[in-house]
Design an enzyme around this catalytic site. Sequence first.
Site, mmCIF file in Angstrom:
data_model
loop_
_atom_site.group_PDB
_atom_site.id
_atom_site.type_symbol
_atom_site.label_atom_id
_atom_site.label_comp_id
_atom_site.label_asym_id
_atom_site.label_seq_id
_atom_site.Cartn_x
_atom_site.Cartn_y
_atom_site.Cartn_z
ATOM 1 N N TYR A 46 0.823 -1.212 0.000
ATOM 2 C CA TYR A 46 0.000 0.000 0.000
ATOM 3 C C TYR A 46 0.858 1.264 0.000
ATOM 4 O O TYR A 46 0.430 2.307 -0.463
ATOM 5 C CB TYR A 46 -0.906 0.037 1.242
ATOM 6 C CG TYR A 46 -2.250 -0.618 1.062
ATOM 7 C CD1 TYR A 46 -2.355 -1.941 0.657
ATOM 8 C CD2 TYR A 46 -3.428 0.082 1.305
ATOM 9 C CE1 TYR A 46 -3.593 -2.536 0.505
ATOM 10 C CE2 TYR A 46 -4.670 -0.510 1.158
ATOM 11 C CZ TYR A 46 -4.745 -1.819 0.758
ATOM 12 O OH TYR A 46 -5.976 -2.405 0.612
ATOM 13 N N LYS A 52 3.016 -15.250 1.775
ATOM 14 C CA LYS A 52 3.338 -16.109 0.640
ATOM 15 C C LYS A 52 4.859 -16.314 0.649
ATOM 16 O O LYS A 52 5.570 -15.848 -0.243
ATOM 17 C CB LYS A 52 2.872 -15.461 -0.668
ATOM 18 C CG LYS A 52 1.366 -15.530 -0.885
ATOM 19 C CD LYS A 52 0.873 -16.914 -1.293
ATOM 20 C CE LYS A 52 1.274 -17.254 -2.714
ATOM 21 N NZ LYS A 52 0.830 -18.621 -3.088
ATOM 22 N N ASP A 56 -3.058 -17.898 0.429
ATOM 23 C CA ASP A 56 -4.092 -18.499 -0.439
ATOM 24 C C ASP A 56 -4.758 -19.681 0.270
ATOM 25 O O ASP A 56 -5.975 -19.865 0.208
ATOM 26 C CB ASP A 56 -3.519 -18.905 -1.808
ATOM 27 C CG ASP A 56 -2.309 -19.822 -1.722
ATOM 28 O OD1 ASP A 56 -1.684 -19.917 -0.641
ATOM 29 O OD2 ASP A 56 -1.979 -20.461 -2.748
ATOM 30 N N ASP A 82 -6.391 -7.032 3.836
ATOM 31 C CA ASP A 82 -7.533 -6.369 3.214
ATOM 32 C C ASP A 82 -8.482 -7.427 2.651
ATOM 33 O O ASP A 82 -9.697 -7.391 2.867
ATOM 34 C CB ASP A 82 -7.023 -5.441 2.098
ATOM 35 C CG ASP A 82 -8.156 -4.691 1.413
ATOM 36 O OD1 ASP A 82 -9.046 -4.201 2.131
ATOM 37 O OD2 ASP A 82 -8.150 -4.602 0.171
ATOM 38 N N ASP A 110 -12.190 -9.112 4.409
ATOM 39 C CA ASP A 110 -13.485 -9.066 3.726
ATOM 40 C C ASP A 110 -14.099 -10.468 3.668
ATOM 41 O O ASP A 110 -15.301 -10.645 3.869
ATOM 42 C CB ASP A 110 -13.333 -8.537 2.289
ATOM 43 C CG ASP A 110 -13.650 -7.048 2.190
ATOM 44 O OD1 ASP A 110 -13.529 -6.353 3.215
ATOM 45 O OD2 ASP A 110 -14.018 -6.590 1.088
#
Length: 365
Positions: free
Chosen positions: A141, A192, A225, A249, A253
Amino acid sequence: MTKKIMILPGDGIGPEIVSQVSKLIKWYNENTDLNFETENGLIGGASIDAYGHPFTDETLEKCRSADAILMGAVGGPKWDDVDFDIRPEAGLLKLRKELELFANLRPALVFDALIDASSLKPEIVKGLDIMIVRELTGGIYFGEPRGIETLKNGERRGFNTQTYTTSEITRIGEVAFELAKKRSNKVHSCEKANVMESGKLWREEMTILHADKFKDVELEHMYADNCAMQLLRNPKQFDVIVTDNLFGDILSDEAAMLTGSLGMLPSASLGAINTDGKMHALYEPVHGSAPDIADQGIANPLATILSFSMMLRYSFGYKEHADRLDNAVQTILNRGLRTKDVMAKNCTEISTMQMGDEIISELSS
Ligand code: IPM
Ligand code: MG
């Protein structure tokens, strides 16, 4: 002692949901020994319209001197065409960065009364209580270099940089481990590490921190993932999930939607504790500005009210008042009073304002 709260209603449904908390604050001032002083300011599109910038330095300074900040939501199609670096979202990112609000706490809690609102089977989500701890001031970000450039061959190239340092990883890790100690004592750290160097470092630093200071907390590393998949397969395996800004983020959600009711979920963004013992903190609902339902009186104010409860708990240490407010929300839901987004059979639909009033009358009873 008087606590100063800076209120940033923002855009879309922001003003209507936040005004339910303003009403609540007035009630606390008149009916309890708590004392709050509030000031309103602009952020996002509302600030672009007024000042040509999504978050002015003047409003930032007011936030800096407040004891806590409450925000509604930012953004909307009206500002789709403004320059990228002064989009409504840029205002929120500036606030997070300038006050170094690095620890974003996003609880995903399934209320028994709303269990049928989830798209997953009740037995998978009943009693679900996950805390996502998202790093909020680093990573892709904010990483440099970033931009869009035109290459010699005329093609355009967009680029961003994912970066994390030891101290950035360690401080968010500490927040996660400390929270886990007060909950079910389990942390999943997600990255990751199989593909990204920043993820490899994240995993190594979390392992070191765990061995140094938090051996009594269970730590499991998980690829982000896989975490996304496990959240749907068996969400109750999670207690605290700690992850970077971008994965956080997305995963937050997803976790929010497990509860079936985005309109119910609060969040806190906490900064470091200064030498004078003060901690900057921003409280906001996880849902967005929902411009499509703005000004109709149907938005759910409970995520904002629960965000205020998090403020009582984390910024001011008013644990009993926070518990009482959380219980009032439960009671209202159990009584079948619902805003449109979580409306169900045999329940009564009420407006944004009525929901605010019901919470207050429950607190008064
Ligand atoms: C969130 C939002 C923000 C983010 C936007 C509005 C900048 O999606 O708080 O999750 O991407 O962090
Ligand atoms: Mg988001």
